[in-house]
Design a protein around this motif. Sequence first.
Motif, PDB file in Angstrom:
ATOM      1  N   VAL A   1       0.848  -1.204   0.000  1.00  0.00           N
ATOM      2  CA  VAL A   1       0.000   0.000   0.000  1.00  0.00           C
ATOM      3  C   VAL A   1       0.876   1.244   0.000  1.00  0.00           C
ATOM      4  CG1 VAL A   1      -2.206  -0.623   1.048  1.00  0.00           C
ATOM      5  CG2 VAL A   1      -0.187  -0.337   2.497  1.00  0.00           C
ATOM      6  N   THR A   2       0.327   2.346  -0.505  1.00  0.00           N
ATOM      7  CA  THR A   2       1.071   3.602  -0.454  1.00  0.00           C
ATOM      8  C   THR A   2       0.666   4.345   0.817  1.00  0.00           C
ATOM      9  OG1 THR A   2      -0.593   4.998  -1.507  1.00  0.00           O
ATOM     10  CG2 THR A   2       0.907   3.794  -2.972  1.00  0.00           C
ATOM     11  N   TYR A   3       1.526   5.285   1.229  1.00  0.00           N
ATOM     12  CA  TYR A   3       1.189   6.086   2.409  1.00  0.00           C
ATOM     13  C   TYR A   3       0.049   7.056   2.120  1.00  0.00           C
ATOM     14  CZ  TYR A   3       4.652   3.916   5.269  1.00  0.00           C
ATOM     15  OH  TYR A   3       5.334   2.983   5.993  1.00  0.00           O
ATOM     16  N   LYS A   4      -0.187   7.338   0.862  1.00  0.00           N
ATOM     17  CA  LYS A   4      -1.351   8.168   0.521  1.00  0.00           C
ATOM     18  C   LYS A   4      -2.626   7.416   0.895  1.00  0.00           C
ATOM     19  CE  LYS A   4      -3.598  11.302  -2.415  1.00  0.00           C
ATOM     20  NZ  LYS A   4      -4.907  10.902  -2.011  1.00  0.00           N
ATOM     21  N   GLU A   5      -2.663   6.126   0.501  1.00  0.00           N
ATOM     22  CA  GLU A   5      -3.843   5.309   0.828  1.00  0.00           C
ATOM     23  C   GLU A   5      -4.008   5.166   2.345  1.00  0.00           C
ATOM     24  OE1 GLU A   5      -4.200   1.881  -2.458  1.00  0.00           O
ATOM     25  OE2 GLU A   5      -2.145   2.166  -1.772  1.00  0.00           O
ATOM     26  N   LEU A   6      -2.877   4.932   3.031  1.00  0.00           N
ATOM     27  CA  LEU A   6      -2.936   4.746   4.480  1.00  0.00           C
ATOM     28  C   LEU A   6      -3.420   6.010   5.175  1.00  0.00           C
ATOM     29  CD1 LEU A   6       0.343   2.697   5.017  1.00  0.00           C
ATOM     30  CD2 LEU A   6      -1.986   1.858   5.317  1.00  0.00           C
ATOM     31  N   LYS A   7      -2.894   7.141   4.727  1.00  0.00           N
ATOM     32  CA  LYS A   7      -3.289   8.415   5.339  1.00  0.00           C
ATOM     33  C   LYS A   7      -4.741   8.766   5.033  1.00  0.00           C
ATOM     34  CE  LYS A   7       0.191  11.926   5.982  1.00  0.00           C
ATOM     35  NZ  LYS A   7       0.939  12.884   5.159  1.00  0.00           N
ATOM     36  N   ASP A   8      -5.211   8.406   3.817  1.00  0.00           N
ATOM     37  CA  ASP A   8      -6.606   8.673   3.473  1.00  0.00           C
ATOM     38  C   ASP A   8      -7.556   7.836   4.330  1.00  0.00           C
ATOM     39  OD1 ASP A   8      -5.863  10.550   1.687  1.00  0.00           O
ATOM     40  OD2 ASP A   8      -6.146   9.319  -0.114  1.00  0.00           O
ATOM     41  N   GLY A   9      -7.020   6.743   4.884  1.00  0.00           N
ATOM     42  CA  GLY A   9      -7.782   6.033   5.908  1.00  0.00           C
ATOM     43  C   GLY A   9      -8.539   4.788   5.481  1.00  0.00           C
ATOM     44  N   LEU A  10      -8.363   4.350   4.241  1.00  0.00           N
ATOM     45  CA  LEU A  10      -9.073   3.147   3.813  1.00  0.00           C
ATOM     46  C   LEU A  10      -8.205   2.334   2.860  1.00  0.00           C
ATOM     47  CD1 LEU A  10     -11.955   2.236   4.566  1.00  0.00           C
ATOM     48  CD2 LEU A  10     -12.705   3.093   2.344  1.00  0.00           C
ATOM     49  N   ILE A  11      -8.008   1.041   3.196  1.00  0.00           N
ATOM     50  CA  ILE A  11      -7.255   0.167   2.288  1.00  0.00           C
ATOM     51  C   ILE A  11      -8.061  -1.118   2.085  1.00  0.00           C
ATOM     52  CG2 ILE A  11      -4.968   1.065   2.888  1.00  0.00           C
ATOM     53  CD1 ILE A  11      -4.602  -1.472   4.661  1.00  0.00           C
ATOM     54  N   THR A  12      -7.646  -1.904   1.125  1.00  0.00           N
ATOM     55  CA  THR A  12      -8.307  -3.192   0.896  1.00  0.00           C
ATOM     56  C   THR A  12      -7.322  -4.305   1.228  1.00  0.00           C
ATOM     57  OG1 THR A  12      -9.574  -2.166  -0.870  1.00  0.00           O
ATOM     58  CG2 THR A  12      -9.581  -4.563  -0.796  1.00  0.00           C
ATOM     59  N   VAL A  13      -7.743  -5.174   2.160  1.00  0.00           N
ATOM     60  CA  VAL A  13      -6.902  -6.304   2.536  1.00  0.00           C
ATOM     61  C   VAL A  13      -7.704  -7.577   2.296  1.00  0.00           C
ATOM     62  CG1 VAL A  13      -5.524  -7.361   4.368  1.00  0.00           C
ATOM     63  CG2 VAL A  13      -5.859  -4.890   4.356  1.00  0.00           C
ATOM     64  N   GLN A  14      -7.185  -8.445   1.451  1.00  0.00           N
ATOM     65  CA  GLN A  14      -7.843  -9.706   1.097  1.00  0.00           C
ATOM     66  C   GLN A  14      -9.320  -9.476   0.757  1.00  0.00           C
ATOM     67  OE1 GLN A  14      -6.538 -12.951   3.695  1.00  0.00           O
ATOM     68  NE2 GLN A  14      -4.650 -12.706   2.544  1.00  0.00           N
ATOM     69  N   GLY A  15      -9.557  -8.485  -0.059  1.00  0.00           N
ATOM     70  CA  GLY A  15     -10.902  -8.206  -0.548  1.00  0.00           C
ATOM     71  C   GLY A  15     -11.791  -7.441   0.414  1.00  0.00           C
ATOM     72  N   LYS A  16     -11.289  -7.143   1.612  1.00  0.00           N
ATOM     73  CA  LYS A  16     -12.116  -6.445   2.591  1.00  0.00           C
ATOM     74  C   LYS A  16     -11.650  -5.005   2.765  1.00  0.00           C
ATOM     75  CE  LYS A  16     -13.607  -6.683   7.372  1.00  0.00           C
ATOM     76  NZ  LYS A  16     -13.486  -7.264   8.699  1.00  0.00           N
ATOM     77  N   GLU A  17     -12.608  -4.082   2.839  1.00  0.00           N
ATOM     78  CA  GLU A  17     -12.249  -2.679   3.100  1.00  0.00           C
ATOM     79  C   GLU A  17     -11.915  -2.521   4.579  1.00  0.00           C
ATOM     80  OE1 GLU A  17     -15.018   0.267   1.700  1.00  0.00           O
ATOM     81  OE2 GLU A  17     -13.841   0.356  -0.145  1.00  0.00           O
ATOM     82  N   VAL A  18     -10.754  -1.943   4.839  1.00  0.00           N
ATOM     83  CA  VAL A  18     -10.260  -1.850   6.209  1.00  0.00           C
ATOM     84  C   VAL A  18      -9.925  -0.391   6.519  1.00  0.00           C
ATOM     85  CG1 VAL A  18      -8.427  -2.620   7.782  1.00  0.00           C
ATOM     86  CG2 VAL A  18      -9.281  -4.173   6.028  1.00  0.00           C
ATOM     87  N   SER A  19     -10.414   0.104   7.662  1.00  0.00           N
ATOM     88  CA  SER A  19     -10.096   1.492   8.018  1.00  0.00           C
ATOM     89  C   SER A  19      -8.732   1.553   8.696  1.00  0.00           C
ATOM     90  CB  SER A  19     -11.184   2.106   8.888  1.00  0.00           C
ATOM     91  OG  SER A  19     -11.158   1.514  10.151  1.00  0.00           O
ATOM     92  N   VAL A  20      -8.052   2.653   8.467  1.00  0.00           N
ATOM     93  CA  VAL A  20      -6.654   2.787   8.889  1.00  0.00           C
ATOM     94  C   VAL A  20      -6.477   3.985   9.809  1.00  0.00           C
ATOM     95  CG1 VAL A  20      -4.274   2.922   8.060  1.00  0.00           C
ATOM     96  CG2 VAL A  20      -6.045   2.012   6.561  1.00  0.00           C
ATOM     97  N   THR A  21      -5.710   3.798  10.870  1.00  0.00           N
ATOM     98  CA  THR A  21      -5.317   4.921  11.731  1.00  0.00           C
ATOM     99  C   THR A  21      -3.809   4.866  11.955  1.00  0.00           C
ATOM    100  OG1 THR A  21      -5.864   3.570  13.650  1.00  0.00           O
ATOM    101  CG2 THR A  21      -7.507   5.196  12.974  1.00  0.00           C
ATOM    102  N   PRO A  22      -3.190   6.016  12.186  1.00  0.00           N
ATOM    103  CA  PRO A  22      -1.738   6.017  12.415  1.00  0.00           C
ATOM    104  C   PRO A  22      -1.383   5.711  13.870  1.00  0.00           C
ATOM    105  CG  PRO A  22      -2.575   8.265  12.325  1.00  0.00           C
ATOM    106  CD  PRO A  22      -3.758   7.369  12.128  1.00  0.00           C
TER     107      PRO A  22
END
Lengths: 389, 141
Positions: free
Chosen positions: A333-354
Amino acid sequence: MAEFKVQKTYKEINEKIKKGKVVVVNAEEMIDIVEEKGAVKAAQEIDVVTTGTFGAMCSSGAILNVGHATPKMKISRAKLNGVPAYCGLAAVDLYIGASELPDEDPRNTVYPGEFKYGGAHVIQDLLSGKPVLMEAWAYGTDCYPRKYLKKELNLHELRNAILFNPRNAYQNYNCAVNSTRRTIYTYMGALKPLFGNATYSTSGQISPLLNDPYFKTIGVGTRIFLGGGQGYVAFYGTQHVFDVPRSPNGTPTEGAGTLCVIGDMKKMDPNWIAAASIQGYGVSMYVGIGVPIPILNEDMARFTAVKDADIVTQIIDYGGDYPKGIDRSLGTVTYKELKDGLITVQGKEVSVTPMASYPKALEISNILKEEIQKGRFYLGEPQATFSQL
Amino acid sequence: MIKKRMVLRFSKKTWNQPIVYRLVKDFDLAFNILKASVFPKEASLMVLEISGDEAEFDRGMAYLDSHGVVYEPLEANIKKDEERCIHCGACAAVCPTGALAIQRPEMKVVFDTEKCSGCELCVKACPPRVIVATLSSNEVQ
């Protein structure tokens, strides 16, 4: 060296700092400057780019020289506010590790443990001007007969207090998730079951070692912002790795370089060192570090213009793979995606916090910028680059 | 119409009286239980989201007063020390309601007390321990 259109030396930049003519921007500002003007023009105009990071760095601690009492003592065991310090040094030298815990701490017996007080809190208390109670024991010698001492330590009364952190400022770090069916408590924070959330820990595009990915300017003796004071890069940090997979812009795609840093605690500020109780894991310490990157040539302008969208890391399963030592990435994943707060892991949308603080990191880069502009901070030319060691 | 999140503290004497029932029956207030910690003959606590007509709400609160139930808005019971917050984001990872969230693009941790349900998961998740909740202390002063 003819390969570069722009060539500057540390000496020239320090001369500009002295004259108040230095041009400094932070690593966030540098992104647009290079985008607009190109690397060569940016390198002509900009002398220094400041970076910053404020994250949990367990591999930290302080060397304290507590001075002698009468009669004298060769301390062999000591506790500071109940937290054991390492005493296998000369008579009154101690090392208090940030993640050390009092013997009485219940740790994870009541899971997840709270870890209310540890070495990092001792360091924070000292920095805040609070007295710390030392209890020390010794076996007694002819030259150092005293066997027991109880006394209050204050930072300003200590003979020396030197922050000495063997591994700080990780160049890149994992994005953590949890595949198991229960919440786990890690140094990356609480991770909810079945990929319930994800965490990451870096300031990304303004992080020191991501702005000088090949350690062209950061080396032994580089002067840095450390905990609010001026410190130095002492060496590469433990677990430092150079030969790693990299993106086209040179940034590593996984954990890579680290720094061993040192500085005078008496000049530091508790705003930039924060003790941390990491639930279920232990005590850690948030350390504020800022590194000025000299724009010696257009390559350095290019490196310091790196942005979150172009820096990647690996998604690692802290529920299964990580504790078992299985080296497997669930994706990039890119840090842009991580900072925006949502990534996809194994087909599932996952919310991200630092876990690391971007606002504090940015503030550090701005303080460092101002210090250089005002002629209070000069660049330290490395005495050796890590590749020479 | 108003909607408020309230902490109700019951004493050893009032713990077993149907007080919330009266709020519904006599004052037409709707309630949603966010948290309850009720033990026989002990000081007990409930966190309710109460909604209804404003005048009726005030009368309902006066009724609580007259029956020795101590009440406060939830936000008086959970606070983030903004001076000491380092904006790391560890609390936002565990907050189930989004009350503690990352404000983008600044990446600051903001606390919207209106969304807080008083679960207190953030208290121990906060590395510098700057979130203080007084919900666990059930004692009526």
